[in-house]
Design an enzyme around this catalytic site. Structure first.
Site, PDB file in Angstrom:
ATOM      1  N   TYR A 113     -12.111  -8.157   3.754  1.00 37.77           N
ATOM      2  CA  TYR A 113     -11.831  -6.834   3.184  1.00 37.77           C
ATOM      3  C   TYR A 113     -12.909  -6.468   2.173  1.00 37.77           C
ATOM      4  O   TYR A 113     -13.692  -7.312   1.742  1.00 37.77           O
ATOM      5  CB  TYR A 113     -10.432  -6.748   2.603  1.00 37.77           C
ATOM      6  CG  TYR A 113     -10.151  -7.419   1.270  1.00 37.77           C
ATOM      7  CD1 TYR A 113     -10.533  -6.846   0.062  1.00 37.77           C
ATOM      8  CD2 TYR A 113      -9.426  -8.614   1.214  1.00 37.77           C
ATOM      9  CE1 TYR A 113     -10.230  -7.439  -1.153  1.00 37.77           C
ATOM     10  CE2 TYR A 113      -9.116  -9.218   0.003  1.00 37.77           C
ATOM     11  CZ  TYR A 113      -9.525  -8.628  -1.176  1.00 37.77           C
ATOM     12  OH  TYR A 113      -9.222  -9.221  -2.384  1.00 37.77           O
TER      13      TYR A 113
ATOM     14  N   LEU B  12     -17.607  -3.244   2.785  1.00 38.93           N
ATOM     15  CA  LEU B  12     -18.690  -2.368   2.328  1.00 38.93           C
ATOM     16  C   LEU B  12     -18.758  -2.326   0.799  1.00 38.93           C
ATOM     17  O   LEU B  12     -19.294  -1.388   0.216  1.00 38.93           O
ATOM     18  CB  LEU B  12     -18.505  -0.949   2.884  1.00 38.93           C
ATOM     19  CG  LEU B  12     -18.685  -0.812   4.402  1.00 38.93           C
ATOM     20  CD1 LEU B  12     -18.342   0.589   4.861  1.00 38.93           C
ATOM     21  CD2 LEU B  12     -20.107  -1.184   4.810  1.00 38.93           C
TER      22      LEU B  12
ATOM     23  N   SER C 231      -4.169 -14.210   2.680  1.00 40.21           N
ATOM     24  CA  SER C 231      -5.173 -13.356   2.054  1.00 40.21           C
ATOM     25  C   SER C 231      -5.349 -13.773   0.606  1.00 40.21           C
ATOM     26  O   SER C 231      -4.372 -14.145  -0.055  1.00 40.21           O
ATOM     27  CB  SER C 231      -4.722 -11.892   2.138  1.00 40.21           C
ATOM     28  OG  SER C 231      -5.643 -11.025   1.548  1.00 40.21           O
ATOM     29  N   ASN C 232      -6.586 -13.762   0.136  1.00 39.74           N
ATOM     30  CA  ASN C 232      -6.884 -14.099  -1.266  1.00 39.74           C
ATOM     31  C   ASN C 232      -6.511 -15.533  -1.639  1.00 39.74           C
ATOM     32  O   ASN C 232      -6.226 -15.813  -2.805  1.00 39.74           O
ATOM     33  CB  ASN C 232      -6.184 -13.109  -2.210  1.00 39.74           C
ATOM     34  CG  ASN C 232      -6.634 -11.690  -2.000  1.00 39.74           C
ATOM     35  OD1 ASN C 232      -7.806 -11.369  -2.178  1.00 39.74           O
ATOM     36  ND2 ASN C 232      -5.710 -10.826  -1.589  1.00 39.74           N
TER      37      ASN C 232
ATOM     38  N   TYR D 182       0.849  -1.197   0.000  1.00 41.53           N
ATOM     39  CA  TYR D 182       0.000   0.000   0.000  1.00 41.53           C
ATOM     40  C   TYR D 182       0.883   1.246   0.000  1.00 41.53           C
ATOM     41  O   TYR D 182       1.351   1.703   1.041  1.00 41.53           O
ATOM     42  CB  TYR D 182      -0.922   0.032   1.219  1.00 41.53           C
ATOM     43  CG  TYR D 182      -1.924  -1.099   1.330  1.00 41.53           C
ATOM     44  CD1 TYR D 182      -2.236  -1.911   0.240  1.00 41.53           C
ATOM     45  CD2 TYR D 182      -2.562  -1.357   2.535  1.00 41.53           C
ATOM     46  CE1 TYR D 182      -3.152  -2.939   0.360  1.00 41.53           C
ATOM     47  CE2 TYR D 182      -3.489  -2.389   2.661  1.00 41.53           C
ATOM     48  CZ  TYR D 182      -3.776  -3.177   1.574  1.00 41.53           C
ATOM     49  OH  TYR D 182      -4.691  -4.211   1.697  1.00 41.53           O
TER      50      TYR D 182
ATOM     51  N   GLN E 179      -7.922 -13.601   4.934  1.00 38.77           N
ATOM     52  CA  GLN E 179      -8.447 -12.287   4.549  1.00 38.77           C
ATOM     53  C   GLN E 179      -8.946 -12.351   3.100  1.00 38.77           C
ATOM     54  O   GLN E 179      -8.166 -12.266   2.158  1.00 38.77           O
ATOM     55  CB  GLN E 179      -7.381 -11.186   4.705  1.00 38.77           C
ATOM     56  CG  GLN E 179      -7.956  -9.815   4.418  1.00 38.77           C
ATOM     57  CD  GLN E 179      -6.993  -8.675   4.720  1.00 38.77           C
ATOM     58  OE1 GLN E 179      -6.986  -7.677   3.997  1.00 38.77           O
ATOM     59  NE2 GLN E 179      -6.201  -8.786   5.767  1.00 38.77           N
TER      60      GLN E 179
ATOM     61  N   LYS F  10     -24.208   5.739  -0.997  1.00 40.53           N
ATOM     62  CA  LYS F  10     -23.935   7.145  -1.356  1.00 40.53           C
ATOM     63  C   LYS F  10     -23.678   7.351  -2.847  1.00 40.53           C
ATOM     64  O   LYS F  10     -23.597   8.492  -3.304  1.00 40.53           O
ATOM     65  CB  LYS F  10     -22.753   7.678  -0.552  1.00 40.53           C
ATOM     66  CG  LYS F  10     -21.415   7.039  -0.879  1.00 40.53           C
ATOM     67  CD  LYS F  10     -20.314   7.556   0.044  1.00 40.53           C
ATOM     68  CE  LYS F  10     -18.972   6.909  -0.258  1.00 40.53           C
ATOM     69  NZ  LYS F  10     -17.918   7.323   0.691  1.00 40.53           N
TER      70      LYS F  10
END
Length: 319
Positions: free
Chosen positions: A198, A201, A150-151, A57, A170, A209
């Site tokens: 992860y 949302l 993860s993944n 990141y 994850q 929104k």
């Protein structure tokens, strides 16, 4: 916020976890370091003591931002970070961990995860045994406290578990993206592996929104998210309309409802990012929403308006 044990470790994590992909800035737009630091700290002050980051990141920038926000309360925070797919040879794992320790300004990482399986993103194929040997060594040294992946699909997770204790998985997981429920969730339940979801949302889609026809900046990774495209996006809007009365009933936002549903699933915890302090505080409040079994079932059925039409590809983006 009540905490939960991470897998079979002694680490206590919060069911809502602060996500910091956006803190790295790369693949995001409109992110300011000062705002991110305030958001991470606001999350911590609101009870979210677990924070998830990764070396990739922003090439360590996200990890450094986490340190800027939480170094003075390090002993009360839980740090999760990840080693990328191009650093999975034995020596590379050791070096990557040392870099992350420096970036995070700490002498231990609570949860250290393999970000993507070897071979993804044109990375070198490294036997999982070699990577796990390095992770086990780091654990023995006390540099990391727990190992996660993860993944990974089920076969990859089962193979990794042959060489050491895996305490977390994850995956992408939300009301609108439920690929893991087919065979990964049962495996995690059976083996007491925490699910650290992860995109919980659906990259903001579940906040409600985004208007019909919304277009992202091409530099924003969400421009390639399948859920924001075509009929998937239309179905999501329809589902959100049906979720709104349930959110009103619980006097919460759509985002809070989606997070509450997710952490009510077996073994599941939710990573949620925040651009500012208010978003972080709002995410924390989702941990206090009590959904009945009927609520969970009703929300579940609405989510299937979207998920029943998705294919079996576990990757959420058209990369």
């Amino acid at each position: 916020m009540q905490t939960r044990l991470l897998g079979t470790s002694e680490i206590q994590i919060t069911p809502i976890i602060m996500g910091t992909w956006q803190a790295g800035k790369k693949m995001w737009v409109g992110i300011e370091d000062a705002d991110t630091i305030k958001a991470i700290r606001a999350a911590f002050d609101a009870g979210i003591t677990t924070v998830d980051t990764a070396e990739v990141y922003g090439e360590g920038h996200s990890e450094q931002i986490v340190a800027s926000a939480l170094s003075d309360v390090r002993d009360k925070a839980v740090y999760a970070t990840k080693v990328f797919a191009n650093h999975l040879k034995y020596d590379q794992v050791i070096e990557a961990c040392d870099r992350s320790l420096k970036n995070l300004n700490t002498d231990y990482i609570d949860l250290y995860q393999i970000h993507w399986p070897a071979g993804t993103f044109k990375s070198e194929i490294v036997p999982i045994e070699e990577t796990m040997n390095a992770l086990n060594h780091l654990k023995e040294q006390g540099k990391i406290r727990a190992i996660g992946v993860s993944n990974f699909n089920r076969a990859q997770l089962e193979e990794a578990a042959q060489y050491g204790r895996i305490d977390s998985l994850q995956p992408p997981y939300s009301l609108f993206w439920r690929w893991i429920e087919k065979d990964l969730t049962p495996y995690c339940v059976e083996n007491n592996i925490s699910i650290v979801a992860y995109s919980s949302l659906a990259q903001g889609l579940l906040t409600g929104k985004f208007e019909p026809g919304h277009k992202f900046d091409p530099q924003d990774n969400r421009a390639k998210n399948k859920l924001f495209q075509g009929e998937n996006y239309d179905r999501a809007q329809s589902a959100l309309d049906k979720l709104r009365p349930i959110a009103e009933r619980h006097q919460c936002s759509l985002a809070q409802l989606a997070l509450a549903w997710l952490i009510a699933q077996p073994q599941a915890n939710a990573i949620a990012g925040a651009r500012n302090e208010q978003q972080a505080v709002d995410n924390a409040k989702a941990g206090d929403i009590n959904l009945s079994a009927d609520d969970v079932q009703e929300i579940d059925a609405i989510g299937r308006i979207v998920t029943d039409h998705l294919d079996d590809n576990p990757i959420m983006w058209n990369w």
